[in-house]
Design an enzyme around this catalytic site. Structure first.
Site, PDB file in Angstrom:
ATOM      1  N   SER A 178      53.086  63.975  49.729  1.00  0.00           N
ATOM      2  CA  SER A 178      52.685  62.819  50.723  1.00  0.00           C
ATOM      3  C   SER A 178      51.982  63.136  51.925  1.00  0.00           C
ATOM      4  CB  SER A 178      53.679  61.879  50.791  1.00  0.00           C
ATOM      5  OG  SER A 178      54.755  62.614  51.341  1.00  0.00           O
ATOM      6  N   HIS A 206      51.993  59.185  44.940  1.00  0.00           N
ATOM      7  CA  HIS A 206      50.854  59.235  45.460  1.00  0.00           C
ATOM      8  C   HIS A 206      49.827  59.835  44.305  1.00  0.00           C
ATOM      9  CE1 HIS A 206      51.712  58.430  49.844  1.00  0.00           C
ATOM     10  NE2 HIS A 206      52.822  59.318  49.442  1.00  0.00           N
ATOM     11  N   LYS A 238      51.316  51.745  46.585  1.00  0.00           N
ATOM     12  CA  LYS A 238      50.588  52.776  46.921  1.00  0.00           C
ATOM     13  C   LYS A 238      49.283  52.429  46.019  1.00  0.00           C
ATOM     14  CE  LYS A 238      53.975  55.596  48.613  1.00  0.00           C
ATOM     15  NZ  LYS A 238      54.158  55.193  49.832  1.00  0.00           N
TER      16      LYS A 238
HETATM   17  C1  PLP Z   1      56.379  60.858  47.623  1.00  0.00           C
HETATM   18  C2  PLP Z   1      57.098  59.367  48.108  1.00  0.00           C
HETATM   19  N1  PLP Z   1      58.069  59.132  47.409  1.00  0.00           N
HETATM   20  C3  PLP Z   1      58.620  57.800  47.687  1.00  0.00           C
HETATM   21  C4  PLP Z   1      58.377  57.205  48.741  1.00  0.00           C
HETATM   22  C5  PLP Z   1      58.839  55.650  48.904  1.00  0.00           C
HETATM   23  O1  PLP Z   1      58.255  54.623  48.351  1.00  0.00           O
HETATM   24  P1  PLP Z   1      58.229  53.372  48.747  1.00  0.00           P
HETATM   25  O2  PLP Z   1      57.414  53.244  49.691  1.00  0.00           O
HETATM   26  O3  PLP Z   1      58.124  52.407  47.512  1.00  0.00           O
HETATM   27  O4  PLP Z   1      59.718  52.841  49.339  1.00  0.00           O
HETATM   28  C6  PLP Z   1      57.092  57.555  49.362  1.00  0.00           C
HETATM   29  C7  PLP Z   1      56.275  56.588  50.351  1.00  0.00           C
HETATM   30  O5  PLP Z   1      56.805  55.797  51.019  1.00  0.00           O
HETATM   31  C8  PLP Z   1      56.374  58.621  48.974  1.00  0.00           C
HETATM   32  O6  PLP Z   1      55.419  59.182  49.678  1.00  0.00           O
END
Ligand code: PLP
Length: 393
Positions: A178, A206, A238
């Protein structure tokens, strides 16, 4: 009072290290143009990679479905599971070519829920050092032993599995990292998982919508399916432009999660109109090769221009482009001068990234124009030069 002292101490330490965080307030949005605390900026830090959060069909789906009410009124296993949740899960399973899908409140919650349901005392959970905080926390909160390997060094990780002497192993990785934007070494991970009969879980927050055929993500892009990667996380907030997350994969595992994962069982189901919006977004994303082509071309353009201007950008072919400053204050100074020039690019500092790895995290979307990217790179180069003068010791 101890709590106040603790907070004051932490605030002082974060002040001294230039690590205080401030929330910005977004007003009107029109594509990537938005009002931030009353000022018009071009957004280069959102994860709306395909530009679907304002797509008219997505908005209409949400509006039309809300005539029946907003909230789901209960958890999925009580009376909150709506036909729209079901339709979204079926669409996701079909898209990602997996037998089953399960909708969660968010990606963060899904990761906590999945790992806590699967891991037991004595198990080993192997993770890349740069995995998302939710995966790391999920393993920490479980009774399993967390082992982290240096970024991308799957061979080092494998040694932890060997050292665990046959303990059940779960390997969890970001599909696209990320903060760095690079793709996980899935070939190595699949090989290690196969060799040690480990369960491989890929969090493709992502990658979904962006990479691979039909935007099916990093796993499909690497040529794998549910046999090699029995569980995947797709977030909806996203590239899909809405909110929530879906875990897709093996029928038996997903059924087990639906009955035992605490973050699924003990929480109110997402609002059905949001599921309708996500369903519309997924249908658009599946056929959005034009948007993915635009995005790929913008990424290549950004990288070419950045190299010409001598910017220190980490290797990445995804819309996440990390412009390294290493120094926290320099990252803040660059972000501020970009804002003065009309661009919104947030500074990312530890503990979100490792010590000495502060950066500007630039994200590109299908709604940016080539001339926006050119102008951003010029502004980045100017910001680097002024920040260097201002922050040099
Ligand atoms: C790799 C990754 N996993 C999980 C999440 C969490 O997802 P959410 O924003 O839907 O809680 C994020 C970012 O927020 C992320 O970048």
């Amino acid at each position: 009072m101890i709590w106040r002292e603790r907070i004051a101490e932490s605030n002082a330490a974060r002040d001294a290290a230039a690590r205080r965080r401030v929330r910005r307030t977004v007003g009107k949005r029109d594509g990537m143009r938005c009002e931030v605390d009353g000022r018009a900026l071009l957004n280069f830090c959102s994860n709306d990679y395909l530009g679907l959060s304002q797509h008219p069909e997505v908005i209409a789906a949400l509006r039309d479905a809300s005539v029946d009410g907003v909230g789901s009124t209960a958890s999925h296993l009580v009376c909150g599971h709506h036909a729209l949740h079901d339709a979204l899960e079926r669409e996701m399973a079909d898209w990602l070519q997996a037998p089953r899908a399960l909708l969660f409140g968010s990606g963060f919650v899904a990761n906590l829920a999945v790992l806590q349901a699967l891991l037991r005392k004595g198990d080993v959970c192997l993770q890349d050092r740069l995995n998302h905080a939710s995966l790391i926390d999920a393993a920490r909160l479980s009774d399993a032993t967390l082992r982290r390997y240096p970024h991308g060094e799957v061979g080092t990780g494998e040694r932890h599995i060997v050292a665990a002497g046959g303990a059940p192993a779960l390997i969890a990785t970001d599909g696209v990292f990320s903060m760095d934007g690079d793709v996980a070494p899935l070939h190595d991970l699949v090989a290690v998982a196969r060799h040690h009969d480990a369960l491989l879980y890929v969090d493709d927050a992502h990658g979904i919508g962006v990479l691979g055929p039909e935007g099916r993500g990093s796993v499909a892009a690497a040529g794998y399916g549910v046999r090699d990667v029995p569980l995947q996380l797709a977030t909806l907030g996203k590239a899909l432009g809405t909110y929530g997350a879906v875990v897709v994969g093996d029928e038996d595992i997903v059924q087990y999660l639906s009955e035992t994962a605490r973050g699924y069982v003990y929480t109110t189901a997402l609002p059905p109109p949001l599921a309708a919006a996500s369903l519309a977004a997924v249908r658009i994303a599946r056929r959005a090769d034009d948007r993915r082509d635009t995005l790929r071309a913008l990424v290549a353009r950004f990288r070419e221009r950045a190299a010409q201007n001598g910017l220190d950008v980490l290797p990445s072919d995804t819309p996440i482009q990390a412009v390294m400053t290493h120094d926290d204050r320099r990252a803040l100074a660059m972000s501020k001068s970009l804002e003065d020039a009309g661009y919104w690019v947030s500074a990312i500092r530890p503990p979100t990234v490792p010590e000495g790895a502060a950066r500007l995290r630039v994200t590109l979307t299908a709604l940016h124009a080539p001339h926006d990217v050119d102008a951003l790179v010029e502004a980045l180069a100017r910001a680097r030069d002024t920040a260097f003068e201002a922050v040099s010791p």
